[in-house]
Design a protein around this motif. Structure first.
Motif, mmCIF file in Angstrom:
data_model
loop_
_atom_site.group_PDB
_atom_site.id
_atom_site.type_symbol
_atom_site.label_atom_id
_atom_site.label_comp_id
_atom_site.label_asym_id
_atom_site.label_seq_id
_atom_site.Cartn_x
_atom_site.Cartn_y
_atom_site.Cartn_z
ATOM 1 N N THR A 156 -8.709 -45.681 -44.243
ATOM 2 C CA THR A 156 -9.274 -45.144 -45.496
ATOM 3 C C THR A 156 -9.458 -46.255 -46.518
ATOM 4 O O THR A 156 -10.481 -46.306 -47.217
ATOM 5 N N GLU A 157 -8.481 -47.152 -46.612
ATOM 6 C CA GLU A 157 -8.607 -48.287 -47.541
ATOM 7 C C GLU A 157 -9.732 -49.221 -47.090
ATOM 8 O O GLU A 157 -10.498 -49.720 -47.918
ATOM 9 N N ILE A 158 -9.820 -49.451 -45.793
ATOM 10 C CA ILE A 158 -10.878 -50.303 -45.256
ATOM 11 C C ILE A 158 -12.254 -49.746 -45.604
ATOM 12 O O ILE A 158 -13.190 -50.499 -45.939
ATOM 13 N N LYS A 159 -12.397 -48.434 -45.552
ATOM 14 C CA LYS A 159 -13.702 -47.802 -45.804
ATOM 15 C C LYS A 159 -14.130 -47.898 -47.265
ATOM 16 O O LYS A 159 -15.282 -47.592 -47.595
ATOM 17 N N LYS A 160 -13.232 -48.339 -48.140
ATOM 18 C CA LYS A 160 -13.599 -48.568 -49.541
ATOM 19 C C LYS A 160 -14.294 -49.918 -49.729
ATOM 20 O O LYS A 160 -14.842 -50.200 -50.795
ATOM 21 N N SER A 161 -14.250 -50.756 -48.718
ATOM 22 C CA SER A 161 -14.773 -52.111 -48.853
ATOM 23 C C SER A 161 -16.293 -52.127 -48.915
ATOM 24 O O SER A 161 -16.977 -51.252 -48.365
ATOM 25 N N LYS A 162 -16.800 -53.161 -49.591
ATOM 26 C CA LYS A 162 -18.233 -53.379 -49.736
ATOM 27 C C LYS A 162 -18.514 -54.855 -49.479
ATOM 28 O O LYS A 162 -17.594 -55.688 -49.509
ATOM 29 N N PRO A 163 -19.774 -55.216 -49.218
ATOM 30 C CA PRO A 163 -20.091 -56.635 -49.034
ATOM 31 C C PRO A 163 -19.552 -57.483 -50.187
ATOM 32 O O PRO A 163 -19.689 -57.130 -51.346
ATOM 33 N N GLY A 164 -18.921 -58.578 -49.840
ATOM 34 C CA GLY A 164 -18.308 -59.454 -50.833
ATOM 35 C C GLY A 164 -16.807 -59.328 -50.913
ATOM 36 O O GLY A 164 -16.135 -60.194 -51.484
ATOM 37 N N ASP A 165 -16.244 -58.273 -50.322
ATOM 38 C CA ASP A 165 -14.809 -58.048 -50.443
ATOM 39 C C ASP A 165 -13.986 -59.002 -49.579
ATOM 40 O O ASP A 165 -14.409 -59.431 -48.502
ATOM 41 N N ILE A 166 -12.787 -59.310 -50.086
ATOM 42 C CA ILE A 166 -11.760 -60.013 -49.319
ATOM 43 C C ILE A 166 -10.658 -58.996 -49.036
ATOM 44 O O ILE A 166 -10.064 -58.435 -49.960
#
Length: 248
Positions: free
Chosen positions: A191-201
């Motif tokens: 669920t936390e991973i799915k919050k990521s967007k291009p540019g994220d670390i």
């Protein structure tokens, strides 16, 4: 007398034109400098990168443990996935074979200090001593040109940033924290991973405390690969401009 006012009116228009062009140029530069790589910093101070622009960087911290790191390295290798590992010097010293495996598989290596300490509680001399001790370990292991560092506990301030800069290191934070070391379950990690967007670390762990990370890792890689391309931290930040945010 009237010619005097006409002359000054012409000069006034010239001055206004110059001022307008200058303001427009400054605004353009400001806009360009604020759209790429956000960083933690106060104006004119050293910076800590926490986000980029093109791609997603999957990062793993390893501070201790003998069991989980190799399985995670193997999973990443099977999926041909780029990643950046932040390794503590004390762990690397005890596991030279795994350091070599990380290096052989072309994963990027960054420092996680030597001991697990809160860097904000240390003096500049103590900070430098801990970082140098870690650097000496990697030099002996023939891992050269390490340019990235992450603080062992994730805490930092201006003093830490300045010390890192003096030592030629870029401090790397994160924009997505999976909290995988808390073992909240694969579904919550994803669920936390799915919050990521291009540019994220993205912050994950390969220490023994992260017992669920390898289990969910294939799903993490699959999702991120469909969202953006996976890159190293250095690739994420290499050509970016910076935006500053206040750090006490």
């Amino acid at each position: 007398m009237s010619s005097f006012y006409i002359l000054n009116a012409k000069k006034l228009k010239q001055y206004l034109l110059i001022i307008t062009v200058s303001l427009f140029t400054a605004l353009l530069l400001l806009t360009q400098n604020s759209i790429n790589i956000p960083v933690f910093s106060s104006e004119g101070s050293p910076k800590a990168v926490y986000k980029g622009e093109d791609g997603i960087a999957l990062t793993f911290d390893i501070g201790w443990g003998d069991e989980k790191a190799e399985t995670i390295i193997n999973t990443l290798d099977r999926h041909k996935t780029k990643a950046t590992f932040f390794l503590s010097g004390s762990w690397a010293e005890r596991h030279p074979d795994l350091v070599k495996k990380i290096q052989k598989n072309n994963y990027e290596i960054g420092l996680l200090g030597y001991n697990y300490q809160d860097y904000t509680s240390l003096s500049e001399a103590e900070l430098q001593k801990d970082i140098r001790k870690a650097q000496e370990v990697f030099t002996k292991l023939q891992v050269e040109n390490i340019q990235l560092i992450r603080t062992p506990t994730g805490h930092f301030n201006q003093a830490v940033l300045k010390t890192a800069e003096k030592m030629g290191l870029t401090l790397v934070h994160w924009s997505v924290n999976t909290h995988d070391w808390k073992n909240p379950g694969s579904e919550k990690i994803l669920t936390e991973i799915k919050k990521s967007k291009p540019g994220d670390i993205i912050l994950m762990h390969a220490s023994d405390s992260a017992r669920q990370t390898n289990q969910v890792l294939p799903s993490v890689i699959d999702h991120l690969s469909r969202t953006s391309k996976l890159v190293t931290v250095s690739e994420l930040i290499e050509n970016g401009q910076v935006e500053t945010k206040l750090v006490p």
